[in-house]
Design a protein around this motif. Structure first.
Motif, PDB file in Angstrom:
ATOM      1  N   VAL A 107     -53.752  -3.467 122.700  1.00 28.30           N
ATOM      2  CA  VAL A 107     -53.004  -2.513 121.878  1.00 28.30           C
ATOM      3  C   VAL A 107     -53.130  -2.938 120.416  1.00 28.30           C
ATOM      4  N   ARG A 108     -53.614  -2.048 119.590  1.00 25.13           N
ATOM      5  CA  ARG A 108     -53.871  -2.367 118.189  1.00 25.13           C
ATOM      6  C   ARG A 108     -52.618  -2.252 117.330  1.00 25.13           C
ATOM      7  N   MET A 109     -52.570  -3.065 116.294  1.00 24.18           N
ATOM      8  CA  MET A 109     -51.610  -2.874 115.220  1.00 24.18           C
ATOM      9  C   MET A 109     -52.348  -2.195 114.070  1.00 24.18           C
ATOM     10  N   TYR A 110     -51.924  -0.989 113.719  1.00 24.42           N
ATOM     11  CA  TYR A 110     -52.467  -0.282 112.563  1.00 24.42           C
ATOM     12  C   TYR A 110     -51.502  -0.475 111.405  1.00 24.42           C
ATOM     13  N   THR A 111     -51.926  -1.224 110.402  1.00 21.61           N
ATOM     14  CA  THR A 111     -51.013  -1.431 109.296  1.00 21.61           C
ATOM     15  C   THR A 111     -50.759  -0.127 108.549  1.00 21.61           C
ATOM     16  N   GLY A 112     -49.488   0.104 108.265  1.00 21.13           N
ATOM     17  CA  GLY A 112     -49.087   1.185 107.388  1.00 21.13           C
ATOM     18  C   GLY A 112     -48.395   0.617 106.158  1.00 21.13           C
ATOM     19  N   ASP A 113     -48.657  -0.687 105.888  1.00 20.04           N
ATOM     20  CA  ASP A 113     -47.992  -1.392 104.803  1.00 20.04           C
ATOM     21  C   ASP A 113     -48.807  -1.234 103.525  1.00 20.04           C
ATOM     22  N   ASP A 114     -48.402  -0.295 102.712  1.00 18.40           N
ATOM     23  CA  ASP A 114     -49.127   0.005 101.473  1.00 18.40           C
ATOM     24  C   ASP A 114     -48.856  -1.016 100.377  1.00 18.40           C
ATOM     25  N   PHE A 115     -48.087  -2.062 100.697  1.00 18.65           N
ATOM     26  CA  PHE A 115     -47.835  -3.146  99.755  1.00 18.65           C
ATOM     27  C   PHE A 115     -48.689  -4.387 100.035  1.00 18.65           C
ATOM     28  N   ASN A 116     -49.071  -4.590 101.296  1.00 18.01           N
ATOM     29  CA  ASN A 116     -49.676  -5.862 101.714  1.00 18.01           C
ATOM     30  C   ASN A 116     -50.904  -5.685 102.593  1.00 18.01           C
ATOM     31  N   TYR A 117     -51.588  -4.554 102.455  1.00 17.08           N
ATOM     32  CA  TYR A 117     -52.644  -4.210 103.402  1.00 17.08           C
ATOM     33  C   TYR A 117     -53.829  -5.168 103.385  1.00 17.08           C
ATOM     34  N   ALA A 118     -54.182  -5.701 102.235  1.00 16.59           N
ATOM     35  CA  ALA A 118     -55.384  -6.538 102.167  1.00 16.59           C
ATOM     36  C   ALA A 118     -55.253  -7.756 103.083  1.00 16.59           C
TER      37      ALA A 118
ATOM     38  N   LEU B 234     -62.309  -6.823  95.872  1.00 18.84           N
ATOM     39  CA  LEU B 234     -62.266  -5.368  95.791  1.00 18.84           C
ATOM     40  C   LEU B 234     -60.863  -4.821  96.013  1.00 18.84           C
ATOM     41  N   LEU B 235     -60.143  -5.369  96.987  1.00 22.63           N
ATOM     42  CA  LEU B 235     -58.850  -4.787  97.352  1.00 22.63           C
ATOM     43  C   LEU B 235     -57.674  -5.365  96.567  1.00 22.63           C
ATOM     44  N   ASP B 236     -57.719  -6.632  96.214  1.00 16.86           N
ATOM     45  CA  ASP B 236     -56.563  -7.217  95.527  1.00 16.86           C
ATOM     46  C   ASP B 236     -56.172  -6.443  94.262  1.00 16.86           C
ATOM     47  N   PRO B 237     -57.128  -5.989  93.416  1.00 21.10           N
ATOM     48  CA  PRO B 237     -56.719  -5.234  92.221  1.00 21.10           C
ATOM     49  C   PRO B 237     -56.105  -3.866  92.536  1.00 21.10           C
TER      50      PRO B 237
ATOM     51  N   ASP C 269     -57.349   2.270  86.423  1.00 24.69           N
ATOM     52  CA  ASP C 269     -58.466   1.710  85.666  1.00 24.69           C
ATOM     53  C   ASP C 269     -58.648   0.232  86.009  1.00 24.69           C
ATOM     54  N   GLN C 270     -57.562  -0.508  86.052  1.00 25.89           N
ATOM     55  CA  GLN C 270     -57.638  -1.931  86.376  1.00 25.89           C
ATOM     56  C   GLN C 270     -58.207  -2.158  87.781  1.00 25.89           C
ATOM     57  N   ALA C 271     -57.928  -1.229  88.680  1.00 29.97           N
ATOM     58  CA  ALA C 271     -58.406  -1.333  90.060  1.00 29.97           C
ATOM     59  C   ALA C 271     -59.810  -0.782  90.245  1.00 29.97           C
ATOM     60  N   ARG C 272     -60.383  -0.226  89.187  1.00 29.79           N
ATOM     61  CA  ARG C 272     -61.756   0.306  89.197  1.00 29.79           C
ATOM     62  C   ARG C 272     -61.894   1.554  90.076  1.00 29.79           C
ATOM     63  N   VAL C 273     -60.828   2.323  90.217  1.00 32.81           N
ATOM     64  CA  VAL C 273     -60.889   3.495  91.085  1.00 32.81           C
ATOM     65  C   VAL C 273     -60.844   4.810  90.302  1.00 32.81           C
ATOM     66  N   LEU C 274     -61.083   4.752  88.985  1.00 29.77           N
ATOM     67  CA  LEU C 274     -61.349   5.966  88.217  1.00 29.77           C
ATOM     68  C   LEU C 274     -62.857   6.171  88.241  1.00 29.77           C
ATOM     69  N   SER C 275     -63.322   7.149  89.021  1.00 29.68           N
ATOM     70  CA  SER C 275     -64.756   7.265  89.295  1.00 29.68           C
ATOM     71  C   SER C 275     -65.568   7.642  88.057  1.00 29.68           C
ATOM     72  N   ASP C 276     -64.969   8.387  87.129  1.00 25.24           N
ATOM     73  CA  ASP C 276     -65.628   8.782  85.883  1.00 25.24           C
ATOM     74  C   ASP C 276     -64.587   8.646  84.770  1.00 25.24           C
ATOM     75  N   PRO C 277     -64.584   7.534  84.041  1.00 19.30           N
ATOM     76  CA  PRO C 277     -63.532   7.306  83.034  1.00 19.30           C
ATOM     77  C   PRO C 277     -63.422   8.410  81.993  1.00 19.30           C
ATOM     78  N   ASP C 278     -64.529   8.989  81.558  1.00 21.06           N
ATOM     79  CA  ASP C 278     -64.456  10.057  80.551  1.00 21.06           C
ATOM     80  C   ASP C 278     -63.731  11.280  81.105  1.00 21.06           C
TER      81      ASP C 278
END
Length: 387
Positions: free
Chosen positions: A249-260, A303-306, A362-371
């Motif tokens: 039986v799997r544990m699927y994390t739903g913890d959006d604070f500590n997922y990494a 990749l995930l920590d930021p 921006d700090q997390a690098r997830v803005l795919s096109d900054p402009d």
């Protein structure tokens, strides 16, 4: 370097973008060492002549295109969940259509992992609601998903949280439902921080005591339970429960604070993932999972920590309004042409909140096109009188 004036810390402050966007790349989930679902949002239709607080209008083309994007990245889709504003704008009638359309899209591909939420949200909680009515409500939604060929995520029930007199009532309901489902389900334990109406779920406000009841149910029906998604925003509670789950039986994390760290795991075990934040940071999640699968744990965390500060901001209290941040980031990244939501939920967060989200993205690098992100952020600032 590009600079934008943002309302940060109570004043207009120049902010210079520094993040190098994480590149998009098609990936195969077979290269991932974990099962990974992103709970996906819906795209509103801003041109519909409707009453947004009362009647949802969905842009089906953009909504389904977003699911294909997740599949292209190797992520599974958790459909019609709370990230899709289930119970906060998206009713069961619209959820049915969403489920059927998404399952049809999944069948056009050979690599689409999808599971769909089935609950009791068409049954309003109230003093006249009985356990038998709750059972019938679950059965109705499950039958719709199963008839469409879908896999079940068994959602927590507001009606049950209201009607149950104690743990035994939860055991009765889940025993009945789990004995009938065709295929193993993912049970969803959504904490009260996500939905205040679910406080005391499993018959106890003490999460550890509630966990005992939930684990008893799972142990009695382990063959019908693929896993459990726990959304309590406590890594300690998730790990404690993970270590007590029956084998297989799997544990699927739903913890959006500590997922990494929960996904990486420890010497005893790890969590798989079913996360709303993976909607917003899908390229980072995809690249990180590939790195973990390749034994590059340092790259996984790099990749995930930021992204964790961004996620903690998006999911800050009142946590139920996190969907606003998820959709805002989709707007900044060009995945929809507007910042409008069903239920008018774009108004649920302040301009200061959105500005800090922009900075953290921006700090997390997830803005795919900054402009493009800057141009769209300036539109939002202008609406609020910030030049």
């Amino acid at each position: 370097m590009t600079t934008i004036n943002l309302p940060l810390a109570g004043q207009i402050t120049p902010y210079t973008l520094a993040g190098i966007p994480i590149p998009l790349a098609r990936r195969d989930a077979k290269s991932f060492p974990r099962v990974v679902f992103a709970a996906a949002h819906v795209v509103a239709d801003p041109f519909a002549d409707n009453d947004p607080w009362l009647t949802p209008a969905i842009d089906w083309e953009r909504t389904l295109a977003f699911r294909h994007r997740l599949w292209d990245l190797g992520l599974g889709v958790a459909e019609a969940m709370d990230t899709a504003q289930r119970g906060m704008g998206l009713g069961w009638a619209e959820a049915q259509e969403l489920i059927k359309r998404s399952l049809a899209e999944a069948r056009t591909r050979g690599d689409a992992l999808i599971a769909c939420g089935a609950g009791t949200d068409h049954l309003a909680a109230g003093p006249d609601v009985t356990l038998d009515m709750i059972i019938r409500a679950y059965e109705e939604q499950i039958s719709i998903v199963e008839a469409a060929g879908g896999r079940i995520i068994l959602m927590a029930s507001r009606a049950l949280a209201s009607a149950a007199e104690g743990p035994d009532d939860y055991v009765k309901i889940y025993d009945r439902i789990l004995s009938q489902v065709r295929e193993p389900v993912i049970i969803h334990w959504l904490g009260e921080m996500f939905d205040p109406a679910l406080e005391g779920y499993w018959g106890n406000r003490d999460h550890l005591k509630a966990m005992d009841t939930c684990l008893d149910v799972i142990a009695a029906h382990a063959a019908k339970v693929d896993g459990i998604k726990v959304s309590l925003l406590s890594k300690e509670k998730e790990i404690a429960m993970r270590r007590r789950l029956p084998e297989g039986v799997r544990m699927y994390t739903g913890d959006d604070f500590n997922y990494a760290e929960l996904i990486a795991g420890d010497e005893v075990g790890h969590s798989d993932a079913l996360l709303g934040i993976f909607d917003a940071i899908a390229p980072a999640a995809s690249m990180a999972m590939e790195a973990l699968g390749g034994g590059r744990e340092a790259e996984f965390f790099n990749l995930l920590d930021p992204t964790v500060p961004l996620s903690r901001h998006i999911f800050k209290a009142p946590t139920r309004f996190y969907k606003t941040g998820v959709v805002f980031l989709a707007y900044l990244n060009g995945l929809q042409d507007h910042f409008a939501m069903i239920g008018g939920q774009q108004s649920a967060r302040s301009l200061a909140h959105l500005a800090e989200l922009f900075r953290l993205a921006d700090q997390a690098r997830v803005l795919s096109d900054p402009d493009r992100a800057i141009e769209r952020m300036r539109r939002i600032l202008a609406v609020h009188g910030v030049g």
